[in-house]
Design a protein around this motif. Structure first.
Motif, PDB file in Angstrom:
ATOM      1  N   VAL A 155       0.844  -1.444   0.127  1.00 59.13           N
ATOM      2  CA  VAL A 155      -0.097  -0.119   0.128  1.00 59.13           C
ATOM      3  C   VAL A 155       0.901   1.324   0.054  1.00 59.13           C
ATOM      4  CG1 VAL A 155      -2.084  -1.262   1.165  1.00 59.13           C
ATOM      5  CG2 VAL A 155      -0.025   0.206   2.473  1.00 59.13           C
ATOM      6  N   PRO A 156       0.306   2.243  -0.452  1.00 59.34           N
ATOM      7  CA  PRO A 156       1.142   3.710  -0.299  1.00 59.34           C
ATOM      8  C   PRO A 156       1.448   4.088   1.172  1.00 59.34           C
ATOM      9  CG  PRO A 156      -0.764   3.688  -1.712  1.00 59.34           C
ATOM     10  CD  PRO A 156      -1.124   2.604  -0.886  1.00 59.34           C
ATOM     11  N   LEU A 157       2.598   4.882   1.288  1.00 61.15           N
ATOM     12  CA  LEU A 157       2.613   5.372   2.460  1.00 61.15           C
ATOM     13  C   LEU A 157       2.427   6.938   2.472  1.00 61.15           C
ATOM     14  CD1 LEU A 157       4.564   5.511   5.196  1.00 61.15           C
ATOM     15  CD2 LEU A 157       6.490   6.359   3.377  1.00 61.15           C
ATOM     16  N   ILE A 158       1.771   7.544   3.682  1.00 64.31           N
ATOM     17  CA  ILE A 158       1.543   8.950   3.755  1.00 64.31           C
ATOM     18  C   ILE A 158       2.465   9.435   4.853  1.00 64.31           C
ATOM     19  CG2 ILE A 158      -0.158  10.640   4.614  1.00 64.31           C
ATOM     20  CD1 ILE A 158      -2.247   8.693   3.465  1.00 64.31           C
ATOM     21  N   VAL A 159       2.915  10.524   4.994  1.00 58.75           N
ATOM     22  CA  VAL A 159       3.807  11.130   5.691  1.00 58.75           C
ATOM     23  C   VAL A 159       3.067  12.465   6.432  1.00 58.75           C
ATOM     24  CG1 VAL A 159       5.997  12.256   6.425  1.00 58.75           C
ATOM     25  CG2 VAL A 159       5.843  10.177   4.768  1.00 58.75           C
ATOM     26  N   ALA A 160       2.589  12.533   7.320  1.00 59.33           N
ATOM     27  CA  ALA A 160       1.965  13.696   7.915  1.00 59.33           C
ATOM     28  C   ALA A 160       3.361  14.711   8.254  1.00 59.33           C
ATOM     29  CB  ALA A 160       1.394  13.662   9.413  1.00 59.33           C
ATOM     30  N   ARG A 161       2.863  16.002   7.992  1.00 58.40           N
ATOM     31  CA  ARG A 161       4.097  17.189   7.987  1.00 58.40           C
ATOM     32  C   ARG A 161       3.884  17.849   9.176  1.00 58.40           C
ATOM     33  NH1 ARG A 161       6.702  16.982   2.917  1.00 58.40           N
ATOM     34  NH2 ARG A 161       8.052  18.354   3.580  1.00 58.40           N
ATOM     35  N   LYS A 162       5.146  18.218   9.914  1.00 60.68           N
ATOM     36  CA  LYS A 162       5.043  18.996  11.060  1.00 60.68           C
ATOM     37  C   LYS A 162       4.983  20.527  10.560  1.00 60.68           C
ATOM     38  CE  LYS A 162       6.818  15.783  14.574  1.00 60.68           C
ATOM     39  NZ  LYS A 162       7.896  15.345  14.956  1.00 60.68           N
TER      40      LYS A 162
END
Lengths: 269, 269
Positions: A155-162
């Motif tokens: 599955v794809p990755l998601i990165v929440a940004r600070k």
């Protein structure tokens, strides 16, 4: 067109399956690539499946039907998993890892491909039935591990940004209280990152007070999406409470004892 | 102890080699694990080597001597590599990717394991002779790709931080001018991250004006270490000048033309 021996086909099929974890590969694909009948390919795959199971190296699942085929599901044997968790504990017990403020330096571990790869396989295998649509993490240290879990779950990755970035377009930002610092922080995701009504698995390096997890759950809520599981390399036994969903860790950190030793043990399964 | 058929051994050895890229695996290891003579294992490996070469799936190198063994070096065939670069171009030509300020949204690409994995194999194969001690990147978007390159080169990853973190101990921070925004920024590395006199390969998502690359070179300089190569997924043809070392990219971005089309083509090799 060239014909290949069974030995050669088995080597090629093994490689392709391993490199496409959790992805359904049709027998036709192998049949055309290796110029062999589907029944022959089936026999090849049977050999691969058996040795994988015998050596506890993973599973080859068969999916029936028109869109069917075979799929490699990564796993590591029970014994090897225990030895791996113990080796991480041993590494992390090094006193020079204690950073002022009762923190522990684990960046090197989180960036070492041999460690991250195995930890990723272990966490992915634990969540292989969770039907995640995405793996989500928050920058920075957990990204390689989250990437490996995403890769092994297919599955794809998601990165929440600070800090939301100029190059990502419109984004949604929420506030959260960091359990570690007690401070108010921001966490954001570009609007186009995530489809609504998605099932997301949160992967990170260290689970401490759970502030980040609750922030992620809030953020997913803004996308009408759901946090379905939490996986971390290290959890801090004392403080991880009130989480929106149970979590899995590989090792537990119990703090620094009176003699200044780092207390660390493999997590119970 | 159980004996295995040649077919089974070949499947197991293939899997182990693929999962340990660029790492020397001794014949003894396989011999003990699979309960077979070293000469038998040698013959198994010969089969694997031949089919990998025939199908352009990678190389199995033999390392002679007491510490010798075999090593899997990942690669992708010429044709497949071209098709892959063209597919990325096609994806990136989507006009909805244009973000105000002539930026291009590529985050989804950089977090998609099927794309990142292949791009990582391609970049790693181009730098397989570079003798890198580390792969270095700067947070955030390039981390998964840099991780894959590090994994395939068998070296640790280092991530320069834009804000040094409380959990990493003493760090070295340098100033650099971002070519993209024209602003002054900070970039830091924890002191214990990197051994001095190291050879480092910089991997990132997008190479634009080169400000970040020069910042990385300065930072490495503080550790008496050297930038030995640069690899990116996308480079912006017009502006990448005055770099401390040549670079490799998979696709070139030529900006947005008068009709509002994204101009993108596969990089020349």
């Amino acid at each position: 067109m060239q014909k290949y021996s069974r030995n050669s086909r088995i080597s090629a099929i093994t490689k392709i399956l391993i490199e496409n974890p959790n992805k359904i590969m049709s027998l036709n694909y192998f049949s055309e690539m290796l110029n062999a009948a589907k029944s022959t390919i089936s026999e090849d795959i049977l050999v691969i499946r058996e040795i994988m199971e015998t050596l506890e190296m993973g599973m080859i699942e068969t999916i029936a039907g028109a869109t069917g085929g075979v799929r490699y599901v990564a796993r590591i044997g029970e014994e090897e998993e225990k030895a791996f968790a113990n080796a991480i504990c041993e590494t992390l017990r090094d006193k020079s890892r204690i950073v002022p403020g009762n923190f522990l330096y684990i960046t090197d571990i989180m960036l070492d491909p041999t460690i991250v790869h195995r930890a990723g396989v272990i966490l992915a295998s634990r969540f292989s039935k969770a039907k995640a649509d995405y793996v989500i993490t928050v920058e920075t240290k957990g990204i390689p591990l989250a990437y490996e879990v995403a890769r092994y779950l297919g599955v794809p990755l998601i990165v929440a940004r600070k800090n939301s970035k100029v190059t990502e377009g419109t984004s949604v930002t929420i506030n959260y209280v960091s359990g570690t610092t007690g401070r108010l922080g921001n966490m954001g995701l570009a609007k186009r990152t995530l489809k609504t009504s998605s099932r997301c698995l949160f992967i990170d390096d260290f689970l401490r007070a759970g502030g980040t997890v609750n922030g992620i759950a809030d953020l997913l809520n803004e996308f009408d999406s759901e946090l379905i599981g939490i996986g971390v390399l290290v959890d801090s036994k004392e403080v991880a409470k009130k989480l929106p969903t149970p979590y899995i860790s590989l090792v537990d950190y119990h703090g620094v004892d009176e003699e200044g030793n780092v207390v660390m043990e493999a997590s119970e399964k």
